[in-house]
Write an enzyme that holds these catalytic residues in place. Structure first.
Site, PDB file in Angstrom:
ATOM      1  N   GLY A  15       0.780  -1.234   0.000  1.00 25.66           N
ATOM      2  CA  GLY A  15       0.000   0.000   0.000  1.00 25.66           C
ATOM      3  C   GLY A  15       0.812   1.286   0.000  1.00 25.66           C
ATOM      4  O   GLY A  15       0.314   2.322   0.455  1.00 25.66           O
ATOM      5  N   THR A  16       2.027   1.270  -0.550  1.00 25.58           N
ATOM      6  CA  THR A  16       2.772   2.539  -0.592  1.00 25.58           C
ATOM      7  C   THR A  16       2.126   3.518  -1.572  1.00 25.58           C
ATOM      8  O   THR A  16       2.181   4.732  -1.357  1.00 25.58           O
ATOM      9  CB  THR A  16       4.257   2.338  -0.960  1.00 25.58           C
ATOM     10  N   ASN A  17       1.519   3.010  -2.647  1.00 23.92           N
ATOM     11  CA  ASN A  17       0.823   3.921  -3.560  1.00 23.92           C
ATOM     12  C   ASN A  17      -0.441   4.486  -2.914  1.00 23.92           C
ATOM     13  O   ASN A  17      -0.766   5.651  -3.120  1.00 23.92           O
ATOM     14  CB  ASN A  17       0.499   3.210  -4.878  1.00 23.92           C
ATOM     15  N   MET A  91      -3.997  -7.049  -7.156  1.00 22.14           N
ATOM     16  CA  MET A  91      -3.475  -8.207  -7.896  1.00 22.14           C
ATOM     17  C   MET A  91      -4.570  -9.128  -8.436  1.00 22.14           C
ATOM     18  O   MET A  91      -4.374 -10.331  -8.540  1.00 22.14           O
ATOM     19  CB  MET A  91      -2.516  -9.007  -6.999  1.00 22.14           C
ATOM     20  N   LEU A  94     -10.348  -7.544 -13.031  1.00 18.75           N
ATOM     21  CA  LEU A  94     -11.739  -7.123 -12.886  1.00 18.75           C
ATOM     22  C   LEU A  94     -12.443  -7.367 -14.215  1.00 18.75           C
ATOM     23  O   LEU A  94     -11.941  -6.965 -15.262  1.00 18.75           O
ATOM     24  CB  LEU A  94     -11.802  -5.639 -12.521  1.00 18.75           C
ATOM     25  N   ASN A 108      -5.068   2.292 -13.296  1.00 22.14           N
ATOM     26  CA  ASN A 108      -4.118   1.378 -12.662  1.00 22.14           C
ATOM     27  C   ASN A 108      -2.705   1.937 -12.806  1.00 22.14           C
ATOM     28  O   ASN A 108      -2.403   2.631 -13.778  1.00 22.14           O
ATOM     29  CB  ASN A 108      -4.188   0.005 -13.359  1.00 22.14           C
ATOM     30  N   HIS A 110       1.232   0.612 -13.163  1.00 25.05           N
ATOM     31  CA  HIS A 110       1.948  -0.618 -13.504  1.00 25.05           C
ATOM     32  C   HIS A 110       3.433  -0.293 -13.659  1.00 25.05           C
ATOM     33  O   HIS A 110       3.789   0.653 -14.366  1.00 25.05           O
ATOM     34  CB  HIS A 110       1.384  -1.188 -14.812  1.00 25.05           C
TER      35      HIS A 110
HETATM   36  C1  GRF Z   1       3.414  -1.243  -7.446  1.00 28.97           C
HETATM   37  O1  GRF Z   1       4.691  -1.474  -7.946  1.00 28.97           O
HETATM   38  C2  GRF Z   1       2.413  -1.060  -8.545  1.00 28.97           C
HETATM   39  O2  GRF Z   1       2.943  -0.440  -9.668  1.00 28.97           O
HETATM   40  C3  GRF Z   1       2.043  -2.490  -8.857  1.00 28.97           C
HETATM   41  O3  GRF Z   1       2.011  -3.133  -7.593  1.00 28.97           O
HETATM   42  C4  GRF Z   1       2.881  -2.450  -6.697  1.00 28.97           C
HETATM   43  C5  GRF Z   1       2.081  -2.085  -5.491  1.00 28.97           C
HETATM   44  O4  GRF Z   1       2.870  -1.543  -4.471  1.00 28.97           O
HETATM   45  N1  GRF Z   1       0.800  -2.544  -9.583  1.00 28.97           N
HETATM   46  P1  GRF Z   1       2.184  -0.898  -3.189  1.00 28.97           P
HETATM   47  O5  GRF Z   1       1.260  -1.948  -2.578  1.00 28.97           O
HETATM   48  O6  GRF Z   1       1.421   0.321  -3.633  1.00 28.97           O
HETATM   49  O7  GRF Z   1       3.294  -0.567  -2.268  1.00 28.97           O
END
Ligand code: GRF
Length: 208
Positions: A15-17, A91, A94, A108, A110
């Site tokens: 969940g860093t994003n 992951m 959908l 999304n 990626h």
């Molecule tokens: C990220 O590298 C994103 O691009 C990919 O999955 C990873 C998720 O990382 N789809 P986080 O859970 O947001 O840290």
């Protein structure tokens, strides 16, 4: 800014994003009104709970099939008034039954320069290939695997990268600025598909 765009973030792991969105656009251009995870107990859920954002788990194994899971997830998000769905490390695929509920409003992030290296392990795939330029794509989601129209792309040269952790460290700062930027652009209605080629997403310049 008059109205904050109600958005949902779908997660499966660290969940860093999500954290980047909570730290930037949340409460400013957008309001994260729901965080849904495909996996119980992941750190991403805790990040949402720490900020008082409602969370729920929609594990594939809790439903007879993916379409039923998709409908339950879409229903929860609709009840919360969601107008943009952001996949941030989600992951799961959908299906149309979900995407039809949020037309043109699922994005999304990626960690590759699509269409290179779609799928679940883009960084190992890119390393195996021996590339020297890596990158991040933020794109609209369609029913394919990482195949929707590109919104933002950014590349970084890592010619000596030896392993996935090194590449990920190089890509993280890109992801964490590009995903909030895409949400901001969506919120102000700046993303427009070219009528002659809907794969091309034009970005309308901001005022001021
Ligand atoms: C990220 O590298 C994103 O691009 C990919 O999955 C990873 C998720 O990382 N789809 P986080 O859970 O947001 O840290």
């Amino acid at each position: 800014m008059t109205e904050k765009l109600p958005i949902a973030v779908l997660v499966s792991g660290t969940g860093t994003n999500l954290q980047a969105l909570l730290d930037t656009v949340h409460g400013v251009e957008a309001e994260i009104v729901a965080v849904a995870s495909s996996v119980a107990g992941v750190p991403a859920l805790q990040r949402a709970e720490d900020r008082g954002v409602p969370t729920a788990v929609f594990a594939r194994s809790d439903y007879p099939d993916r379409a039923t899971r998709d409908r339950a997830l879409a229903q929860w998000l609709t009840e919360r008034g969601v107008r943009l769905v952001v996949l941030a490390g989600y992951m799961e695929l959908l299906g149309e039954s979900f995407l039809d509920r949020f037309p043109g409003a699922v994005i999304n992030v990626h960690p590759s320069l699509l269409p290179a290296f779609p799928g679940a392990k883009p960084i190992p795939d890119a390393l195996d290939y021996g590339v020297k330029v890596f990158g991040v794509t933020v794109h609209f989601v369609d029913a394919g695997v990482d195949s929707g129209a590109v919104i933002l792309q950014c590349a970084v040269e890592l010619p000596d990268a030896r392993g996935p952790d090194e590449v990920l460290a190089g890509l993280r700062p890109l992801e964490h600025s590009m995903l909030p930027e895409a949400v901001r652009l969506f919120a102000r209605g700046a993303l427009m598909a070219d009528p002659d080629n809907p794969r091309r997403i034009a970005i309308r310049a901001g005022e001021g």
